[in-house]
Design a protein around this motif. Structure first.
Motif, PDB file in Angstrom:
ATOM      1  N   MET A   1       0.626  -1.113  -0.276  1.00  0.00           N
ATOM      2  CA  MET A   1       0.132   0.311  -0.068  1.00  0.00           C
ATOM      3  C   MET A   1       1.138   1.641   0.278  1.00  0.00           C
ATOM      4  SD  MET A   1      -2.994   1.109   2.630  1.00  0.00           S
ATOM      5  CE  MET A   1      -1.828   1.493   4.230  1.00  0.00           C
ATOM      6  N   ASN A   2       0.372   2.462  -1.018  1.00  0.00           N
ATOM      7  CA  ASN A   2       1.206   3.794  -0.753  1.00  0.00           C
ATOM      8  C   ASN A   2       1.574   4.032   0.662  1.00  0.00           C
ATOM      9  OD1 ASN A   2       2.928   2.315  -3.310  1.00  0.00           O
ATOM     10  ND2 ASN A   2       1.022   3.591  -4.829  1.00  0.00           N
ATOM     11  N   LYS A   3       2.003   5.197   0.623  1.00  0.00           N
ATOM     12  CA  LYS A   3       1.629   5.566   1.544  1.00  0.00           C
ATOM     13  C   LYS A   3       2.326   7.569   1.709  1.00  0.00           C
ATOM     14  CE  LYS A   3       2.304   1.727   5.189  1.00  0.00           C
ATOM     15  NZ  LYS A   3       3.778   0.968   6.331  1.00  0.00           N
ATOM     16  N   GLU A   4       1.617   7.935   2.459  1.00  0.00           N
ATOM     17  CA  GLU A   4       2.386   9.308   2.252  1.00  0.00           C
ATOM     18  C   GLU A   4       3.853   9.846   3.806  1.00  0.00           C
ATOM     19  OE1 GLU A   4      -0.478  12.178   2.913  1.00  0.00           O
ATOM     20  OE2 GLU A   4      -1.615  11.635   0.576  1.00  0.00           O
ATOM     21  N   ILE A   5       4.745  10.135   3.591  1.00  0.00           N
ATOM     22  CA  ILE A   5       5.314  10.264   4.289  1.00  0.00           C
ATOM     23  C   ILE A   5       6.340  11.042   4.204  1.00  0.00           C
ATOM     24  CG2 ILE A   5       8.004   8.607   4.417  1.00  0.00           C
ATOM     25  CD1 ILE A   5       6.828   6.561   2.867  1.00  0.00           C
ATOM     26  N   ILE A   6       6.050  11.457   5.697  1.00  0.00           N
ATOM     27  CA  ILE A   6       6.708  12.754   5.556  1.00  0.00           C
ATOM     28  C   ILE A   6       8.746  12.000   6.724  1.00  0.00           C
ATOM     29  CG2 ILE A   6       7.671  14.624   7.495  1.00  0.00           C
ATOM     30  CD1 ILE A   6       4.662  15.289   7.520  1.00  0.00           C
ATOM     31  N   ILE A   7       9.967  13.397   6.191  1.00  0.00           N
ATOM     32  CA  ILE A   7      10.967  12.977   6.336  1.00  0.00           C
ATOM     33  C   ILE A   7      11.645  13.724   6.714  1.00  0.00           C
ATOM     34  CG2 ILE A   7      13.991  12.627   5.685  1.00  0.00           C
ATOM     35  CD1 ILE A   7      12.636  10.857   3.248  1.00  0.00           C
ATOM     36  N   ILE A   8      12.133  13.662   8.239  1.00  0.00           N
ATOM     37  CA  ILE A   8      12.619  14.789   8.448  1.00  0.00           C
ATOM     38  C   ILE A   8      13.857  15.155   8.652  1.00  0.00           C
ATOM     39  CG2 ILE A   8      13.137  16.287  10.593  1.00  0.00           C
ATOM     40  CD1 ILE A   8      10.554  14.701  11.346  1.00  0.00           C
ATOM     41  N   GLY A   9      14.785  16.160   7.861  1.00  0.00           N
ATOM     42  CA  GLY A   9      16.686  15.748   7.626  1.00  0.00           C
ATOM     43  C   GLY A   9      16.562  15.494   5.854  1.00  0.00           C
TER      44      GLY A   9
ATOM     45  N   ALA B   1      15.005   9.603   0.618  1.00  0.00           N
ATOM     46  CA  ALA B   1      13.495   9.774  -0.209  1.00  0.00           C
ATOM     47  C   ALA B   1      13.269   9.059  -1.441  1.00  0.00           C
ATOM     48  CB  ALA B   1      13.416  11.488  -0.571  1.00  0.00           C
ATOM     49  N   TYR B   2      15.009   8.678  -2.125  1.00  0.00           N
ATOM     50  CA  TYR B   2      14.921   7.862  -3.398  1.00  0.00           C
ATOM     51  C   TYR B   2      14.167   6.711  -3.210  1.00  0.00           C
ATOM     52  CZ  TYR B   2      17.776   5.820  -6.632  1.00  0.00           C
ATOM     53  OH  TYR B   2      17.781   4.917  -8.478  1.00  0.00           O
TER      54      TYR B   2
ATOM     55  N   THR C   1      21.881   2.681   3.799  1.00  0.00           N
ATOM     56  CA  THR C   1      20.441   3.054   5.337  1.00  0.00           C
ATOM     57  C   THR C   1      19.329   3.810   4.786  1.00  0.00           C
ATOM     58  OG1 THR C   1      22.340   4.159   6.764  1.00  0.00           O
ATOM     59  CG2 THR C   1      20.387   4.539   7.008  1.00  0.00           C
ATOM     60  N   GLY C   2      19.289   4.459   3.442  1.00  0.00           N
ATOM     61  CA  GLY C   2      17.759   4.641   2.735  1.00  0.00           C
ATOM     62  C   GLY C   2      17.298   3.192   1.911  1.00  0.00           C
ATOM     63  N   LYS C   3      17.694   2.419   1.536  1.00  0.00           N
ATOM     64  CA  LYS C   3      16.885   1.470   1.154  1.00  0.00           C
ATOM     65  C   LYS C   3      16.589   0.834   2.449  1.00  0.00           C
ATOM     66  CE  LYS C   3      17.994  -2.692  -1.897  1.00  0.00           C
ATOM     67  NZ  LYS C   3      16.898  -2.216  -2.665  1.00  0.00           N
TER      68      LYS C   3
ATOM     69  N   LYS D   1      10.762   5.218  -5.229  1.00  0.00           N
ATOM     70  CA  LYS D   1      10.716   4.575  -5.664  1.00  0.00           C
ATOM     71  C   LYS D   1       9.612   2.944  -5.646  1.00  0.00           C
ATOM     72  CE  LYS D   1      14.190   4.483  -8.549  1.00  0.00           C
ATOM     73  NZ  LYS D   1      14.300   4.704 -10.416  1.00  0.00           N
ATOM     74  N   GLU D   2       9.168   2.829  -4.448  1.00  0.00           N
ATOM     75  CA  GLU D   2       8.465   2.284  -4.403  1.00  0.00           C
ATOM     76  C   GLU D   2       6.505   2.799  -3.981  1.00  0.00           C
ATOM     77  OE1 GLU D   2       8.665  -0.670  -2.992  1.00  0.00           O
ATOM     78  OE2 GLU D   2      11.022  -0.935  -3.188  1.00  0.00           O
ATOM     79  N   GLY D   3       6.887   3.574  -4.269  1.00  0.00           N
ATOM     80  CA  GLY D   3       5.827   3.444  -5.167  1.00  0.00           C
ATOM     81  C   GLY D   3       4.732   5.080  -4.288  1.00  0.00           C
ATOM     82  N   HIS D   4       5.672   5.313  -2.909  1.00  0.00           N
ATOM     83  CA  HIS D   4       5.304   6.368  -2.114  1.00  0.00           C
ATOM     84  C   HIS D   4       4.951   8.024  -1.899  1.00  0.00           C
ATOM     85  CE1 HIS D   4       4.654   2.321   0.163  1.00  0.00           C
ATOM     86  NE2 HIS D   4       6.551   2.238   0.596  1.00  0.00           N
TER      87      HIS D   4
END
Length: 415
Positions: free
Chosen positions: A1-9, A18-19, A389-391, A23-26
């Motif tokens: 399920m695609n999600k709305e995501i906030i990255i602080i930083g 974020a990359y 780490t991102g992955k 790629k996962e559709g979020h």
């Protein structure tokens, strides 16, 4: 399920997260208190270094740190202060400085740094990026027999763990670096290492992410985080409130301050590092570490970078001139024909690296908060562990099996 995501930083960890998330559709939003053009992600040595298998918390480091406490030009400077968070971190750091911890950490550090190397290469190929990336290895340059013996032992240890590492003669060193004079007793060489020019990658990645639908909010500081029943419901900045399904805390040295809003005990200290860029041709072609001085040397895209020091003195960007001079003087001691001029020293920049007590990053979820993924605490290895780490962050949020076992990175681990 695609999600709305906030990255602080929006440093290297935030951008890489974020990359892989997009790629996962979020749907991804990055919020950063800066203009995204400065900080540790821009002033680091650019090393991708499986060779750095020994964590900062190693036997003897605390003892040496106490000796250096009264020398503001030392490679490691820990400023004593009456602060409860600092004292908790210091006790945990001292507890981690054991041979047992080092032995346990070596394969963990090796695996995440090697994965990052591979992923940076994949990103460059998959997106047809042009950022500077070279695999020329890393030299550990030593001016004393004692330091050379220590580095040979570490190289032997690295070789036991599958790394291409060896001692090299002065003759072979001259063959590797024929265009610069080097004043050393000997060296070790890690053929397994690579290096990059940080700002090249950061600029290209930001452009790619914006073109891929990732939203950026800059110069916006997160002041509060609201959590109800173990879930973050919204974050509040100096401008407005934002809601999302998932949140990523990748705010570097500021992560510990924000984690307090959630009653998390995230032990972190800011470790300040300095960099001096030299546009003048140096003749240096292979990255190196000046072992006694703990100064990193990187031939980057159009200039040579000299970076160093670990100054644990709280969150500030004050420039300590003594430490700048220490880096410059070390360069001339090791490379007698190179002198850093005053203009380059005046253009010095500093960045704050988030340092955990055991030298391992925090990656994953805390049991106290189910929709927050933490990604910080990488110390000097943030760049070298950035893509991996991102992955891992993306895999956690997307409920996928992680590329590596992340138990050692558990944000709830005890010290």
């Amino acid at each position: 399920m695609n999600k709305e995501i906030i990255i602080i930083g929006g440093g290297i960890i935030g951008l890489c997260s974020a990359y892989y998330l997009q790629k996962e559709g979020h749907k991804v939003l990055i919020i950063d208190q800066s203009n995204l053009d400065s900080g540790a992600s821009y002033v680091n040595a650019g090393f991708l270094s499986p060779s750095h298998i020994i964590p900062l918390s190693a036997p003897g480091v605390m003892k040496q740190g106490i000796k250096w406490m009264f020398d503001k030009s030392s490679p490691l400077y820990i400023k004593p202060r009456f602060d409860i968070d600092f004292m908790k971190w210091t006790l945990a750091f001292n507890k981690s400085c054991t041979a047992k911890h080092v032995k346990k950490s070596i394969p963990i550090i090796r695996d995440i740094t090697m994965l990052s190397q591979e992923l940076y290469r994949d990103i460059k190929q998959d997106e047809s990026f042009q950022f500077h990336y070279e695999s020329k290895g890393l030299l550990m340059l030593c001016q004393s027999e004692k330091m050379l013996e220590e580095e040979i032992k570490i190289a032997d240890l690295g070789r036991q763990h599958g790394l291409e590492a060896s001692e090299i003669s002065i003759k072979d060193l001259k063959k590797l670096e024929p265009n610069v004079s080097i004043n050393v007793k000997g060296a070790t060489y890690y053929k397994c290492d690579s290096h990059m020019t940080p700002q090249d990658f950061m600029g290209e990645m930001k452009s790619y992410l914006k073109g891929s639908g990732v939203e950026f909010l800059t110069n916006e500081k997160v002041n509060d985080i609201e959590m109800i029943n173990g879930h973050v419901t919204f974050i509040k900045t100096n401008r407005k409130e934002y809601r999302a399904d998932e949140f990523v805390l990748a705010a570097g040295s500021w992560s510990s301050l924000l984690s307090k809003k959630l009653n998390l005990q995230l032990l972190l200290q800011a470790g300040k590092g300095y960099r001096i860029n030299m546009a003048q041709e140096t003749g240096i072609s292979i990255p190196a570490i000046l072992s006694e001085a703990k100064v990193a040397v990187t031939p980057m895209n159009g200039f040579t970078r000299f970076a160093g020091t670990m100054e644990i003195a709280g969150i500030n960007h004050d420039i300590n001139e003594a430490r700048v001079e220490a880096i410059a003087n070390a360069v001339t001691r090791f490379y007698p024909e190179i002198t850093i001029n005053q203009k380059d020293k005046n253009n010095v920049q500093a960045g704050l690296r988030p340092v955990s007590p055991d030298g391992l990053p925090y990656i994953g979820r805390s049991k106290k908060c189910f929709n927050l993924t933490i990604a910080t605490g990488h110390a000097m290895m943030g760049w070298g562990m950035g893509s991996a780490t991102g992955k891992l962050v993306s895999e956690v949020i997307s409920n996928k099996s992680t590329s590596l076992n992340i138990d050692a990175f558990n944000p709830d681990r005890k010290f």
